[in-house]
Design a protein around this motif. Structure first.
Motif, PDB file in Angstrom:
ATOM      1  N   TYR A 193     -40.859  42.447 -43.715  1.00 21.83           N
ATOM      2  CA  TYR A 193     -40.913  42.466 -42.255  1.00 21.83           C
ATOM      3  C   TYR A 193     -42.347  42.167 -41.816  1.00 21.83           C
ATOM      4  O   TYR A 193     -43.304  42.538 -42.488  1.00 21.83           O
ATOM      5  CB  TYR A 193     -40.498  43.834 -41.729  1.00 21.83           C
ATOM      6  CG  TYR A 193     -40.417  43.915 -40.223  1.00 21.83           C
ATOM      7  CD1 TYR A 193     -39.319  43.411 -39.556  1.00 21.83           C
ATOM      8  CD2 TYR A 193     -41.456  44.467 -39.486  1.00 21.83           C
ATOM      9  CE1 TYR A 193     -39.242  43.468 -38.169  1.00 21.83           C
ATOM     10  CE2 TYR A 193     -41.388  44.534 -38.109  1.00 21.83           C
ATOM     11  CZ  TYR A 193     -40.290  44.026 -37.450  1.00 21.83           C
ATOM     12  OH  TYR A 193     -40.214  44.076 -36.081  1.00 21.83           O
ATOM     13  N   GLY A 194     -42.486  41.486 -40.678  1.00 18.45           N
ATOM     14  CA  GLY A 194     -43.825  41.205 -40.157  1.00 18.45           C
ATOM     15  C   GLY A 194     -44.530  40.127 -40.952  1.00 18.45           C
ATOM     16  O   GLY A 194     -43.901  39.280 -41.586  1.00 18.45           O
ATOM     17  N   ASN A 195     -45.844  40.153 -40.915  1.00 14.81           N
ATOM     18  CA  ASN A 195     -46.718  39.197 -41.620  1.00 14.81           C
ATOM     19  C   ASN A 195     -46.468  37.752 -41.215  1.00 14.81           C
ATOM     20  O   ASN A 195     -46.815  36.833 -41.953  1.00 14.81           O
ATOM     21  CB  ASN A 195     -46.586  39.329 -43.140  1.00 14.81           C
ATOM     22  CG  ASN A 195     -46.884  40.716 -43.632  1.00 14.81           C
ATOM     23  OD1 ASN A 195     -47.782  41.376 -43.126  1.00 14.81           O
ATOM     24  ND2 ASN A 195     -46.127  41.175 -44.612  1.00 14.81           N
ATOM     25  N   LYS A 196     -45.868  37.517 -40.063  1.00 13.21           N
ATOM     26  CA  LYS A 196     -45.519  36.150 -39.667  1.00 13.21           C
ATOM     27  C   LYS A 196     -46.736  35.298 -39.349  1.00 13.21           C
ATOM     28  O   LYS A 196     -46.638  34.080 -39.302  1.00 13.21           O
ATOM     29  CB  LYS A 196     -44.554  36.154 -38.484  1.00 13.21           C
ATOM     30  CG  LYS A 196     -43.159  36.611 -38.871  1.00 13.21           C
ATOM     31  CD  LYS A 196     -42.185  36.446 -37.728  1.00 13.21           C
ATOM     32  CE  LYS A 196     -40.787  36.836 -38.143  1.00 13.21           C
ATOM     33  NZ  LYS A 196     -39.828  36.637 -37.047  1.00 13.21           N
ATOM     34  N   ASP A 197     -47.908  35.925 -39.172  1.00  4.79           N
ATOM     35  CA  ASP A 197     -49.117  35.133 -38.943  1.00  4.79           C
ATOM     36  C   ASP A 197     -49.510  34.324 -40.174  1.00  4.79           C
ATOM     37  O   ASP A 197     -50.279  33.378 -40.075  1.00  4.79           O
ATOM     38  CB  ASP A 197     -50.278  36.042 -38.526  1.00  4.79           C
ATOM     39  CG  ASP A 197     -50.101  36.560 -37.112  1.00  4.79           C
ATOM     40  OD1 ASP A 197     -49.409  35.890 -36.319  1.00  4.79           O
ATOM     41  OD2 ASP A 197     -50.638  37.632 -36.797  1.00  4.79           O
ATOM     42  N   GLU A 198     -48.975  34.670 -41.333  1.00  8.88           N
ATOM     43  CA  GLU A 198     -49.236  33.911 -42.555  1.00  8.88           C
ATOM     44  C   GLU A 198     -48.631  32.515 -42.487  1.00  8.88           C
ATOM     45  O   GLU A 198     -49.055  31.621 -43.206  1.00  8.88           O
ATOM     46  CB  GLU A 198     -48.655  34.628 -43.776  1.00  8.88           C
ATOM     47  CG  GLU A 198     -49.303  35.947 -44.082  1.00  8.88           C
ATOM     48  CD  GLU A 198     -48.612  36.680 -45.222  1.00  8.88           C
ATOM     49  OE1 GLU A 198     -47.666  36.132 -45.822  1.00  8.88           O
ATOM     50  OE2 GLU A 198     -49.019  37.810 -45.504  1.00  8.88           O
ATOM     51  N   CYS A 199     -47.628  32.352 -41.641  1.00  8.58           N
ATOM     52  CA  CYS A 199     -46.910  31.077 -41.549  1.00  8.58           C
ATOM     53  C   CYS A 199     -46.592  30.786 -40.074  1.00  8.58           C
ATOM     54  O   CYS A 199     -45.527  31.168 -39.583  1.00  8.58           O
ATOM     55  CB  CYS A 199     -45.630  31.166 -42.375  1.00  8.58           C
ATOM     56  SG  CYS A 199     -44.717  29.633 -42.458  1.00  8.58           S
ATOM     57  N   PRO A 200     -47.504  30.132 -39.353  1.00 10.37           N
ATOM     58  CA  PRO A 200     -47.311  29.894 -37.917  1.00 10.37           C
ATOM     59  C   PRO A 200     -46.024  29.139 -37.579  1.00 10.37           C
ATOM     60  O   PRO A 200     -45.375  29.450 -36.577  1.00 10.37           O
ATOM     61  CB  PRO A 200     -48.538  29.087 -37.508  1.00 10.37           C
ATOM     62  CG  PRO A 200     -49.570  29.436 -38.520  1.00 10.37           C
ATOM     63  CD  PRO A 200     -48.808  29.671 -39.803  1.00 10.37           C
ATOM     64  N   CYS A 201     -45.637  28.169 -38.387  1.00  8.89           N
ATOM     65  CA  CYS A 201     -44.399  27.422 -38.131  1.00  8.89           C
ATOM     66  C   CYS A 201     -43.211  28.380 -38.156  1.00  8.89           C
ATOM     67  O   CYS A 201     -42.348  28.347 -37.284  1.00  8.89           O
ATOM     68  CB  CYS A 201     -44.247  26.317 -39.167  1.00  8.89           C
ATOM     69  SG  CYS A 201     -42.648  25.488 -39.153  1.00  8.89           S
ATOM     70  N   TYR A 202     -43.159  29.228 -39.163  1.00 14.92           N
ATOM     71  CA  TYR A 202     -42.089  30.219 -39.324  1.00 14.92           C
ATOM     72  C   TYR A 202     -42.075  31.165 -38.133  1.00 14.92           C
ATOM     73  O   TYR A 202     -41.040  31.487 -37.575  1.00 14.92           O
ATOM     74  CB  TYR A 202     -42.336  30.984 -40.624  1.00 14.92           C
ATOM     75  CG  TYR A 202     -41.217  31.859 -41.125  1.00 14.92           C
ATOM     76  CD1 TYR A 202     -40.346  31.405 -42.099  1.00 14.92           C
ATOM     77  CD2 TYR A 202     -41.061  33.159 -40.664  1.00 14.92           C
ATOM     78  CE1 TYR A 202     -39.335  32.208 -42.598  1.00 14.92           C
ATOM     79  CE2 TYR A 202     -40.046  33.975 -41.154  1.00 14.92           C
ATOM     80  CZ  TYR A 202     -39.195  33.494 -42.116  1.00 14.92           C
ATOM     81  OH  TYR A 202     -38.198  34.299 -42.606  1.00 14.92           O
ATOM     82  N   ARG A 203     -43.264  31.595 -37.720  1.00 15.73           N
ATOM     83  CA  ARG A 203     -43.408  32.531 -36.597  1.00 15.73           C
ATOM     84  C   ARG A 203     -42.951  31.909 -35.281  1.00 15.73           C
ATOM     85  O   ARG A 203     -42.329  32.581 -34.449  1.00 15.73           O
ATOM     86  CB  ARG A 203     -44.878  32.945 -36.496  1.00 15.73           C
ATOM     87  CG  ARG A 203     -45.191  33.824 -35.300  1.00 15.73           C
ATOM     88  CD  ARG A 203     -46.679  33.933 -35.070  1.00 15.73           C
ATOM     89  NE  ARG A 203     -47.210  32.626 -34.695  1.00 15.73           N
ATOM     90  CZ  ARG A 203     -48.440  32.236 -34.957  1.00 15.73           C
ATOM     91  NH1 ARG A 203     -49.276  33.009 -35.591  1.00 15.73           N
ATOM     92  NH2 ARG A 203     -48.841  31.039 -34.584  1.00 15.73           N
ATOM     93  N   ASP A 204     -43.253  30.630 -35.053  1.00 18.20           N
ATOM     94  CA  ASP A 204     -43.044  30.009 -33.750  1.00 18.20           C
ATOM     95  C   ASP A 204     -41.669  29.380 -33.554  1.00 18.20           C
ATOM     96  O   ASP A 204     -41.363  28.943 -32.451  1.00 18.20           O
ATOM     97  CB  ASP A 204     -44.122  28.949 -33.510  1.00 18.20           C
ATOM     98  CG  ASP A 204     -45.521  29.570 -33.459  1.00 18.20           C
ATOM     99  OD1 ASP A 204     -45.636  30.782 -33.190  1.00 18.20           O
ATOM    100  OD2 ASP A 204     -46.495  28.840 -33.704  1.00 18.20           O
ATOM    101  N   LYS A 205     -40.830  29.330 -34.585  1.00 17.55           N
ATOM    102  CA  LYS A 205     -39.480  28.771 -34.418  1.00 17.55           C
ATOM    103  C   LYS A 205     -38.663  29.688 -33.505  1.00 17.55           C
ATOM    104  O   LYS A 205     -38.655  30.893 -33.671  1.00 17.55           O
ATOM    105  CB  LYS A 205     -38.787  28.620 -35.762  1.00 17.55           C
ATOM    106  CG  LYS A 205     -39.250  27.427 -36.534  1.00 17.55           C
ATOM    107  CD  LYS A 205     -38.248  27.140 -37.621  1.00 17.55           C
ATOM    108  CE  LYS A 205     -38.230  25.718 -38.039  1.00 17.55           C
ATOM    109  NZ  LYS A 205     -38.174  24.729 -37.024  1.00 17.55           N
ATOM    110  N   LYS A 206     -37.955  29.093 -32.557  1.00 18.79           N
ATOM    111  CA  LYS A 206     -37.150  29.857 -31.594  1.00 18.79           C
ATOM    112  C   LYS A 206     -35.681  29.450 -31.685  1.00 18.79           C
ATOM    113  O   LYS A 206     -35.358  28.306 -31.973  1.00 18.79           O
ATOM    114  CB  LYS A 206     -37.640  29.602 -30.163  1.00 18.79           C
ATOM    115  CG  LYS A 206     -39.105  29.939 -29.933  1.00 18.79           C
ATOM    116  CD  LYS A 206     -39.363  31.411 -30.036  1.00 18.79           C
ATOM    117  CE  LYS A 206     -40.825  31.705 -29.747  1.00 18.79           C
ATOM    118  NZ  LYS A 206     -41.237  32.992 -30.224  1.00 18.79           N
ATOM    119  N   ASN A 207     -34.799  30.404 -31.408  1.00 18.47           N
ATOM    120  CA  ASN A 207     -33.375  30.094 -31.359  1.00 18.47           C
ATOM    121  C   ASN A 207     -33.039  29.543 -29.974  1.00 18.47           C
ATOM    122  O   ASN A 207     -33.911  29.409 -29.112  1.00 18.47           O
ATOM    123  CB  ASN A 207     -32.529  31.321 -31.725  1.00 18.47           C
ATOM    124  CG  ASN A 207     -32.696  32.478 -30.759  1.00 18.47           C
ATOM    125  OD1 ASN A 207     -33.144  32.305 -29.621  1.00 18.47           O
ATOM    126  ND2 ASN A 207     -32.346  33.666 -31.210  1.00 18.47           N
TER     127      ASN A 207
END
Length: 90
Positions: free
Chosen positions: A68-82
């Motif tokens: 859970y979390g740590n999405k700053d490690e992968c900006p593309c993964y973090r910024d994808k929206k449904n």
């Protein structure tokens, strides 16, 4: 002149092969499967988590560490929206 040209060509080949290797590794389904298995190990709905994590991994070539979390490690993964504007990637 020849040593400079050959050095430039060698450097270009190293950079190209490095980027192709990384892309190939990330596109490899076993890379995404293993990273998503860790990411989704504590999810309530593992089938859904694994599905969307796999989609995001293939698109972004990375999966954040941990469950859970740590999405700053992968900006593309973090910024994808449904489609509703919420986060797509678990």
């Amino acid at each position: 002149m020849k040593p400079i040209l050959s050095t430039f060509v060698l450097l270009a080949l190293v950079l190209l092969s490095s980027s192709l290797l990384h892309t190939t590794m990330a596109a490899d389904s076993s890379f995404c499967d293993s990273k998503c298995a860790v990411r989704c190990s504590k999810a309530g709905r593992q089938d859904r988590c694994l599905k969307y994590c796999g989609i995001c991994c293939r698109d972004c070539n990375c999966v954040p560490s941990g469950t859970y979390g740590n999405k700053d490690e992968c900006p593309c993964y973090r910024d994808k929206k449904n489609s509703k504007g919420g986060p797509k990637c678990p």
